[in-house]
Design a protein around this motif. Structure first.
Motif, PDB file in Angstrom:
ATOM      1  N   PHE A 137       0.825  -1.211   0.000  1.00 20.70           N
ATOM      2  CA  PHE A 137       0.000   0.000   0.000  1.00 20.70           C
ATOM      3  C   PHE A 137       0.858   1.259   0.000  1.00 20.70           C
ATOM      4  N   ALA A 138       0.497   2.211  -0.847  1.00 17.65           N
ATOM      5  CA  ALA A 138       1.093   3.539  -0.778  1.00 17.65           C
ATOM      6  C   ALA A 138       0.586   4.248   0.476  1.00 17.65           C
ATOM      7  N   PRO A 139       1.357   5.186   1.035  1.00 15.90           N
ATOM      8  CA  PRO A 139       0.957   5.813   2.297  1.00 15.90           C
ATOM      9  C   PRO A 139      -0.395   6.508   2.243  1.00 15.90           C
ATOM     10  N   GLU A 140      -0.743   7.089   1.092  1.00 15.37           N
ATOM     11  CA  GLU A 140      -2.034   7.794   1.026  1.00 15.37           C
ATOM     12  C   GLU A 140      -3.213   6.855   1.209  1.00 15.37           C
ATOM     13  N   LEU A 141      -3.027   5.556   0.945  1.00 15.50           N
ATOM     14  CA  LEU A 141      -4.123   4.594   1.094  1.00 15.50           C
ATOM     15  C   LEU A 141      -4.351   4.213   2.547  1.00 15.50           C
ATOM     16  N   PHE A 142      -3.418   4.592   3.434  1.00 13.14           N
ATOM     17  CA  PHE A 142      -3.593   4.356   4.863  1.00 13.14           C
ATOM     18  C   PHE A 142      -4.280   5.539   5.548  1.00 13.14           C
ATOM     19  N   ARG A 143      -4.643   6.560   4.783  1.00  7.51           N
ATOM     20  CA  ARG A 143      -5.253   7.749   5.380  1.00  7.51           C
ATOM     21  C   ARG A 143      -6.720   7.811   4.973  1.00  7.51           C
ATOM     22  N   PRO A 144      -7.616   7.151   5.733  1.00  6.52           N
ATOM     23  CA  PRO A 144      -9.031   7.053   5.339  1.00  6.52           C
ATOM     24  C   PRO A 144      -9.734   8.398   5.237  1.00  6.52           C
ATOM     25  N   LYS A 145      -9.265   9.398   5.977  1.00  5.86           N
ATOM     26  CA  LYS A 145      -9.921  10.708   5.924  1.00  5.86           C
ATOM     27  C   LYS A 145      -9.778  11.345   4.553  1.00  5.86           C
ATOM     28  N   ASN A 146      -8.721  10.950   3.829  1.00 14.72           N
ATOM     29  CA  ASN A 146      -8.529  11.505   2.482  1.00 14.72           C
ATOM     30  C   ASN A 146      -9.461  10.885   1.458  1.00 14.72           C
ATOM     31  N   LYS A 147     -10.021   9.713   1.797  1.00 15.36           N
ATOM     32  CA  LYS A 147     -10.945   8.999   0.914  1.00 15.36           C
ATOM     33  C   LYS A 147     -10.341   8.805  -0.484  1.00 15.36           C
ATOM     34  N   LEU A 148      -9.060   8.473  -0.507  1.00 14.90           N
ATOM     35  CA  LEU A 148      -8.382   8.251  -1.782  1.00 14.90           C
ATOM     36  C   LEU A 148      -8.565   6.810  -2.225  1.00 14.90           C
TER      37      LEU A 148
END
Length: 375
Positions: free
Chosen positions: A225-236
């Motif tokens: 997983f790329a780091p942005e996929l661990f940030r659920p608030k970003n809904k990426l």
């Protein structure tokens, strides 16, 4: 003992004209329009496009493997060994939902034709269970393959193979979404090809999840997983950039034989390391020459913490085969029988007369009177 036979699923569809147009390479420019139209018609009418037909498929031998969503068997069709993934779906409503979803995805997969991409042969029922058919790979996935190969095996060529397959997917506006080493198979001619499009996504906001994914943790594998996929608030959602990030880890595993963060036992620990900016340590397999130095630098920018700073697949290939690294792709040769693939079907249909623009418009938006003979 009698060998059980598979029966081919042939969903009735009133959209066969549109489907046949998609098989014509001459309509490359308007294919996106035809494809989007066919998806809208399929969703609106409840009818679904026909899957590419295969006849006389048989299951042979014993079960080979079991995945998170299905069991793998060897099959035989017209003398060719194939891989048959039998889905673990037993209730009628689940089968219907899976077939409805996969019929759309099969429409996408059947248009894909690249030597570094596993082709799709067909969809079948066996004893009320959904089956997915693709070429059989005796060499298995790239991890198993390299485990049995000598240390001097040309791993750079395999890395180029994966990059070429990823570039092709991205050129088709498809995000793989579950790229990892065990989803890279090795053909009989020792070429790497990408398989199992676990979260393939059409970039124009039409998201289609392939029902045969072996993925975990929200449809992916945490170690890739790329780091942005661990940030659920970003809904990426998964993206070209997250594919590139995962590609770098696939390269790491090809070079070392180790999964990313192999010292960590659980996904949560991996997540904390990734979010803290940690990446795999440089292995000895990526040291000692200028070319290997340049390769490590390329991997480092591929797994950059900022998605927008990661390179495109085309740049990756440019660096791999250019003077910085001088890697070469595996020599191309046919690894599977094209008579089973949509490539063969398109080669036959290319001989027929082509409809006019007005006929295409009638097929897409009008009375549908054209049947392929009124040019």
């Amino acid at each position: 003992m009698q060998v059980p036979h598979f029966s081919f699923i042939l969903p009735v569809s009133s959209h066969s004209d549109h489907e046949q147009l998609l098989d014509l390479d001459a309509f490359l420019v308007v294919k996106p329009l035809i494809f989007r139209s066919l998806l809208r018609l399929s969703r609106g009418s409840g009818l679904h496009p026909q899957c590419f037909p295969l006849l006389g498929l048989e299951k042979i031998g014993q079960q080979v493997a079991a995945g998170g969503s299905g069991d793998i068997w060897k099959g035989l069709v017209q003398g060719q060994i194939v891989s048959v993934k039998v889905m673990r779906i037993f209730q009628d409503k689940d089968i219907k939902a899976a077939l409805k979803e996969f019929s759309r995805e099969a429409l996408i997969w059947r248009q894909l034709c690249h030597p570094n991409l596993l082709p799709f042969f067909g969809v079948y029922y066996l004893d009320g269970r959904l089956c997915l058919v693709s070429p059989w790979m005796d060499n298995g996935n790239i991890v198993d393959f390299l485990r049995n190969e000598p240390p001097n095996t040309n791993r750079l060529s395999l890395i180029v193979d994966v990059a070429l397959g990823l570039q092709y997917l991205h050129e088709q506006n498809i995000v793989h979404g579950d790229l990892k080493a065990i989803n890279v198979l090795v053909t009989p001619l020792r070429r790497a090809c990408i398989a199992d499009f676990g979260l393939s996504t059409i970039v124009n906001a039409m998201t289609l999840q392939f029902t045969h994914s072996t993925a975990d943790m929200q449809g992916g594998t945490a170690r890739y997983f790329a780091p942005e996929l661990f940030r659920p608030k970003n809904k990426l959602s998964k993206s070209f950039e997250s594919d590139v990030y995962a590609f770098a880890y696939v390269c790491y595993e090809i070079l070392t034989g180790d999964v990313p963060f192999h010292d960590e036992k659980n996904d949560m620990a991996v997540m904390f390391q990734v979010l803290a900016g940690e990446r795999p340590a440089r292995p000895s397999a990526c040291s000692g020459t200028k070319e290997l130095d340049n390769l490590w630098e390329l991997l480092s920018i591929c797994w950059d913490g900022e998605a927008e700073l990661r390179p495109k697949a085309s740049y990756i290939i440019e660096q791999l085969i250019g003077p910085a690294i001088w890697a070469t792709a595996t020599t191309f040769a046919a690894d599977w029988d094209d008579t089973f693939t949509s490539k063969f079907r398109r080669s036959l249909q290319a001989q027929s007369l082509l409809p006019s623009v007005s006929q295409i418009e009638r097929m897409l938006f009008g009375d549908g009177s054209f049947r392929g003979h009124d040019c």
